[in-house]
Design an enzyme around this catalytic site. Structure first.
Site, mmCIF file in Angstrom:
data_model
loop_
_atom_site.group_PDB
_atom_site.id
_atom_site.type_symbol
_atom_site.label_atom_id
_atom_site.label_comp_id
_atom_site.label_asym_id
_atom_site.label_seq_id
_atom_site.Cartn_x
_atom_site.Cartn_y
_atom_site.Cartn_z
ATOM 1 N N GLY A 162 0.771 -1.250 0.000
ATOM 2 C CA GLY A 162 0.000 0.000 0.000
ATOM 3 C C GLY A 162 0.796 1.291 0.000
ATOM 4 O O GLY A 162 0.340 2.297 -0.529
ATOM 5 N N ASP A 182 0.712 3.414 4.382
ATOM 6 C CA ASP A 182 -0.395 4.103 3.719
ATOM 7 C C ASP A 182 -1.426 4.564 4.750
ATOM 8 O O ASP A 182 -1.864 5.694 4.744
ATOM 9 C CB ASP A 182 -1.046 3.209 2.646
ATOM 10 C CG ASP A 182 -1.440 1.821 3.150
ATOM 11 O OD1 ASP A 182 -1.227 1.495 4.336
ATOM 12 O OD2 ASP A 182 -1.971 1.035 2.341
ATOM 13 N N ASP A 238 -4.677 2.010 10.875
ATOM 14 C CA ASP A 238 -6.079 1.668 11.115
ATOM 15 C C ASP A 238 -6.188 1.093 12.530
ATOM 16 O O ASP A 238 -6.162 1.835 13.508
ATOM 17 C CB ASP A 238 -6.504 0.679 10.016
ATOM 18 C CG ASP A 238 -7.976 0.345 10.014
ATOM 19 O OD1 ASP A 238 -8.777 1.179 10.447
ATOM 20 O OD2 ASP A 238 -8.328 -0.768 9.575
ATOM 21 N N LYS A 249 -6.669 6.632 10.950
ATOM 22 C CA LYS A 249 -8.067 6.442 11.353
ATOM 23 C C LYS A 249 -8.083 6.187 12.854
ATOM 24 O O LYS A 249 -8.185 5.047 13.289
ATOM 25 C CB LYS A 249 -8.638 5.181 10.681
ATOM 26 C CG LYS A 249 -9.142 5.321 9.265
ATOM 27 C CD LYS A 249 -9.813 3.998 8.861
ATOM 28 C CE LYS A 249 -10.053 3.875 7.388
ATOM 29 N NZ LYS A 249 -10.431 2.489 7.012
ATOM 30 N N PHE A 309 -14.016 2.691 4.530
ATOM 31 C CA PHE A 309 -12.999 1.957 3.781
ATOM 32 C C PHE A 309 -12.696 2.721 2.498
ATOM 33 O O PHE A 309 -13.580 2.933 1.662
ATOM 34 C CB PHE A 309 -13.459 0.536 3.477
ATOM 35 C CG PHE A 309 -12.316 -0.330 3.023
ATOM 36 C CD1 PHE A 309 -11.451 -0.894 3.946
ATOM 37 C CD2 PHE A 309 -12.072 -0.529 1.666
ATOM 38 C CE1 PHE A 309 -10.365 -1.664 3.531
ATOM 39 C CE2 PHE A 309 -10.980 -1.300 1.246
ATOM 40 C CZ PHE A 309 -10.139 -1.863 2.185
#
Ligand code: IMP
Ligand code: MG
Length: 179
Positions: free
Chosen positions: A44, A100, A103, A131, A152
């Protein structure tokens, strides 16, 4: 073509470029004279890393690690597996992990500890997206491009089932794509 699958653009190509340039300037100032090693977390981070390093104006080198913590779906399995280790000895080096998106934080907290075990001079984290609402592991990034909502997202390196990494911007897919 791909645009037909996108519901909403979160960060345009221009917004991404502007923010990446700012991060590059900040990293240049913080790491000047330290010869940092940038470690990209595949796959990513490859688009972000390619843009970021061209905005860094000091000596640096790069390496990559590949890990899997996700299947082809949109939620973490919680387990981290190393598919490709570093090719360099990082002892005494200033390491900057490039991701990237942060999360749950499971991937980066595992990787940070893994690299710390090899006695680097420092390990810091640079993530394009954060996030914070979804964090499970106790980890924070030293450099964050943007905070993003709990949705997402795809594009600029981020995938859904390996697709959409080549979108030049970041957006949300139409709900029917996930079905
Ligand atoms: P974490 O271990 O939960 O922090 O997961 C980080 C990895 O999950 C990232 O490197 C991405 O590959 C993937 N990921 C998390 N959220 C998204 C998203 O919204 N879109 C695409 N990939 C994501
Ligand atoms: Mg992924």
């Amino acid at each position: 073509m791909l645009e037909r699958d996108i519901d909403r653009v979160f960060f345009s190509a221009q917004e991404l470029q502007d923010r990446v340039a700012e991060l590059g300037r900040q990293i240049t100032a913080d790491y000047d004279g330290k010869s940092p090693l940038f470690v990209g977390v595949l796959k990513g981070s490859f688009v972000f890393m390619a843009d970021l390093m061209r905005c860094v104006d000091t000596y640096c080198d790069i390496d990559f690690m590949a890990v899997s913590s996700y299947g082809s779906g949109t939620t973490t399995t919680g387990a981290v597996k190393i598919n490709k280790d570093l090719s360099y000895d990082v002892e005494g080096r200033h390491v900057l992990l490039i991701e990237d998106i942060l999360d749950s934080g499971v991937t980066l907290s595992y990787l940070k500890k893994f690299i710390e075990g090899r006695k680097p001079a420092s390990v810091s984290i640079c993530t394009l997206l954060d996030k914070p609402a979804r964090r499970k592991a106790d980890i924070r990034a030293d450099y964050v491009g943007f905070e993003c909502p709990d949705a997402f997202i795809v594009g600029y390196g981020l995938d859904y089932a390996e697709r959409y990494r080549n979108l030049p911007y970041i957006g949300v897919l139409k709900p029917q794509i996930y079905q």
